[in-house]
Design a protein around this motif. Structure first.
Motif, PDB file in Angstrom:
ATOM      1  N   ALA A  51       5.601 -11.571  -4.669  1.00 40.64           N
ATOM      2  CA  ALA A  51       5.593 -10.427  -5.510  1.00 40.64           C
ATOM      3  C   ALA A  51       6.085  -9.320  -4.763  1.00 40.64           C
ATOM      4  O   ALA A  51       6.032  -9.065  -3.460  1.00 40.64           O
ATOM      5  CB  ALA A  51       4.335 -10.375  -5.831  1.00 40.64           C
ATOM      6  N   GLY A  52       6.688  -8.237  -5.451  1.00 42.31           N
ATOM      7  CA  GLY A  52       7.078  -7.024  -4.913  1.00 42.31           C
ATOM      8  C   GLY A  52       7.025  -5.877  -5.881  1.00 42.31           C
ATOM      9  O   GLY A  52       7.158  -6.345  -7.188  1.00 42.31           O
ATOM     10  N   GLY A  53       6.880  -4.855  -5.275  1.00 41.02           N
ATOM     11  CA  GLY A  53       6.866  -3.590  -6.431  1.00 41.02           C
ATOM     12  C   GLY A  53       6.515  -2.239  -5.724  1.00 41.02           C
ATOM     13  O   GLY A  53       6.409  -2.070  -4.330  1.00 41.02           O
ATOM     14  N   LEU A  54       6.127  -1.135  -6.562  1.00 45.63           N
ATOM     15  CA  LEU A  54       5.896   0.091  -6.041  1.00 45.63           C
ATOM     16  C   LEU A  54       4.607   0.440  -6.580  1.00 45.63           C
ATOM     17  O   LEU A  54       4.137  -0.131  -7.700  1.00 45.63           O
ATOM     18  CB  LEU A  54       6.807   0.954  -6.579  1.00 45.63           C
ATOM     19  N   SER A  55       3.684   1.105  -5.880  1.00 42.82           N
ATOM     20  CA  SER A  55       2.583   1.721  -6.289  1.00 42.82           C
ATOM     21  C   SER A  55       2.397   3.302  -6.082  1.00 42.82           C
ATOM     22  O   SER A  55       3.024   3.603  -4.920  1.00 42.82           O
ATOM     23  CB  SER A  55       1.502   0.987  -5.650  1.00 42.82           C
ATOM     24  N   TYR A  56       1.833   4.085  -6.764  1.00 43.22           N
ATOM     25  CA  TYR A  56       1.582   5.381  -6.629  1.00 43.22           C
ATOM     26  C   TYR A  56       0.126   5.859  -6.860  1.00 43.22           C
ATOM     27  O   TYR A  56      -0.382   5.674  -7.821  1.00 43.22           O
ATOM     28  CB  TYR A  56       2.677   6.264  -7.687  1.00 43.22           C
ATOM     29  N   LYS A  57      -0.507   6.510  -5.775  1.00 39.12           N
ATOM     30  CA  LYS A  57      -1.858   7.212  -6.001  1.00 39.12           C
ATOM     31  C   LYS A  57      -1.629   8.504  -6.731  1.00 39.12           C
ATOM     32  O   LYS A  57      -1.125   9.501  -6.070  1.00 39.12           O
ATOM     33  CB  LYS A  57      -2.585   7.038  -4.300  1.00 39.12           C
ATOM     34  N   ILE A  58      -2.504   8.433  -7.600  1.00 37.33           N
ATOM     35  CA  ILE A  58      -2.343   9.719  -8.639  1.00 37.33           C
ATOM     36  C   ILE A  58      -3.205  10.636  -7.832  1.00 37.33           C
ATOM     37  O   ILE A  58      -3.166  11.842  -7.596  1.00 37.33           O
ATOM     38  CB  ILE A  58      -2.437   9.403 -10.023  1.00 37.33           C
ATOM     39  N   THR A  59      -4.631  10.067  -7.570  1.00 37.58           N
ATOM     40  CA  THR A  59      -5.532  10.985  -6.825  1.00 37.58           C
ATOM     41  C   THR A  59      -5.991   9.937  -5.774  1.00 37.58           C
ATOM     42  O   THR A  59      -5.206   9.028  -5.497  1.00 37.58           O
ATOM     43  CB  THR A  59      -6.851  11.028  -8.034  1.00 37.58           C
ATOM     44  N   LYS A  60      -6.985  10.329  -4.975  1.00 38.24           N
ATOM     45  CA  LYS A  60      -7.223   9.461  -3.838  1.00 38.24           C
ATOM     46  C   LYS A  60      -7.784   8.131  -4.353  1.00 38.24           C
ATOM     47  O   LYS A  60      -7.616   7.128  -3.587  1.00 38.24           O
ATOM     48  CB  LYS A  60      -8.616  10.236  -3.264  1.00 38.24           C
ATOM     49  N   GLY A  61      -8.195   8.050  -5.668  1.00 33.12           N
ATOM     50  CA  GLY A  61      -8.693   6.575  -6.148  1.00 33.12           C
ATOM     51  C   GLY A  61      -7.853   5.938  -7.362  1.00 33.12           C
ATOM     52  O   GLY A  61      -7.713   4.695  -7.227  1.00 33.12           O
ATOM     53  N   LEU A  62      -7.296   6.828  -8.101  1.00 31.90           N
ATOM     54  CA  LEU A  62      -6.597   6.538  -9.237  1.00 31.90           C
ATOM     55  C   LEU A  62      -5.176   6.238  -8.885  1.00 31.90           C
ATOM     56  O   LEU A  62      -4.441   7.016  -8.172  1.00 31.90           O
ATOM     57  CB  LEU A  62      -6.376   7.440 -10.261  1.00 31.90           C
ATOM     58  N   PHE A  63      -4.569   4.968  -9.166  1.00 28.30           N
ATOM     59  CA  PHE A  63      -3.001   4.671  -8.796  1.00 28.30           C
ATOM     60  C   PHE A  63      -2.674   3.651  -9.958  1.00 28.30           C
ATOM     61  O   PHE A  63      -3.260   3.384 -11.070  1.00 28.30           O
ATOM     62  CB  PHE A  63      -3.245   3.682  -7.653  1.00 28.30           C
ATOM     63  N   VAL A  64      -1.280   3.715 -10.062  1.00 26.82           N
ATOM     64  CA  VAL A  64      -0.381   3.205 -10.950  1.00 26.82           C
ATOM     65  C   VAL A  64       0.342   2.034 -10.247  1.00 26.82           C
ATOM     66  O   VAL A  64       0.849   2.548  -9.082  1.00 26.82           O
ATOM     67  CB  VAL A  64       0.167   4.012 -11.998  1.00 26.82           C
TER      68      VAL A  64
END
Length: 183
Positions: free
Chosen positions: A140-153
């Motif tokens: 598996a591989g991908g990208l992640s982005y933390k919108i706030t300290k806790g919330l991510f997509v």
């Protein structure tokens, strides 16, 4: 007594440090699953839309590197269209991805890559499609982005390396779009 006090301070210090480097959370989202590889004569594979949800943990090793194990329930499979019939094969897995997480920027963008082991826990077909293997292994591989300290997509692709069906030379192919929260 001094040894007990010193040991208590040491354990408290380590646990405080570990708490800053360890986060637990939850995530869920959409799956776009299909079979790739081999050929089932007379049928075309079509993508099914399904879901995943579960628990996530991030263990920060360095400032820009973490290990992210997850425990997810994930539905995968494919729809086969041919010979004037549609067959939907939906496989429910308990998946354990263990990802190396490389932070690319200071604002929360990260690259994730690692193995994913899955165990089949349910199967739903509208027609008998033969026996399924109970274990699936993927990269598996991908990208992640933390919108706030806790919330991510995150967006991830998992390429199956084993065959989900015993009679067909196919592999699972999965795109996951997730939203989650780390506590």
């Amino acid at each position: 007594m001094k040894k007990l006090l010193l040991l208590s301070v040491l354990v408290l210090g380590i646990s405080t440090t570990q708490a800053q480097m360890l986060q637990f959370g939850v995530k869920g989202g959409l799956n776009f699953a299909n079979y790739t590889g081999g050929d089932v004569e007379g049928f075309d594979f079509k993508t099914i839309t399904s879901y995943h949800f579960g628990a996530v943990m991030e263990v920060k090793i360095f400032e820009n590197f973490a290990i992210q194990p997850e425990l997810l329930y994930s539905t995968q499979g494919s729809e086969l269209d041919g010979f004037s019939q549609q067959i939907k094969n939906e496989l429910g897995y308990l998946s354990l991805p263990v990802l190396a997480k490389f932070y690319l920027t200071s604002n929360g963008l990260s690259l994730e890559l690692g193995p994913q082991a899955s165990v089949l826990v349910s199967e739903r077909n509208n027609v008998d499609t033969g026996d399924s293997n109970t274990f699936d292994f993927a990269i598996a591989g991908g990208l992640s982005y933390k919108i706030t300290k806790g919330l991510f997509v995150s967006a991830r692709y998992a390429a199956g390396l084993t065959e989900p069906k015993k009679e067909a030379d196919v592999k699972n192919s999965l795109v996951q779009l997730s939203v989650g929260y780390l506590f």
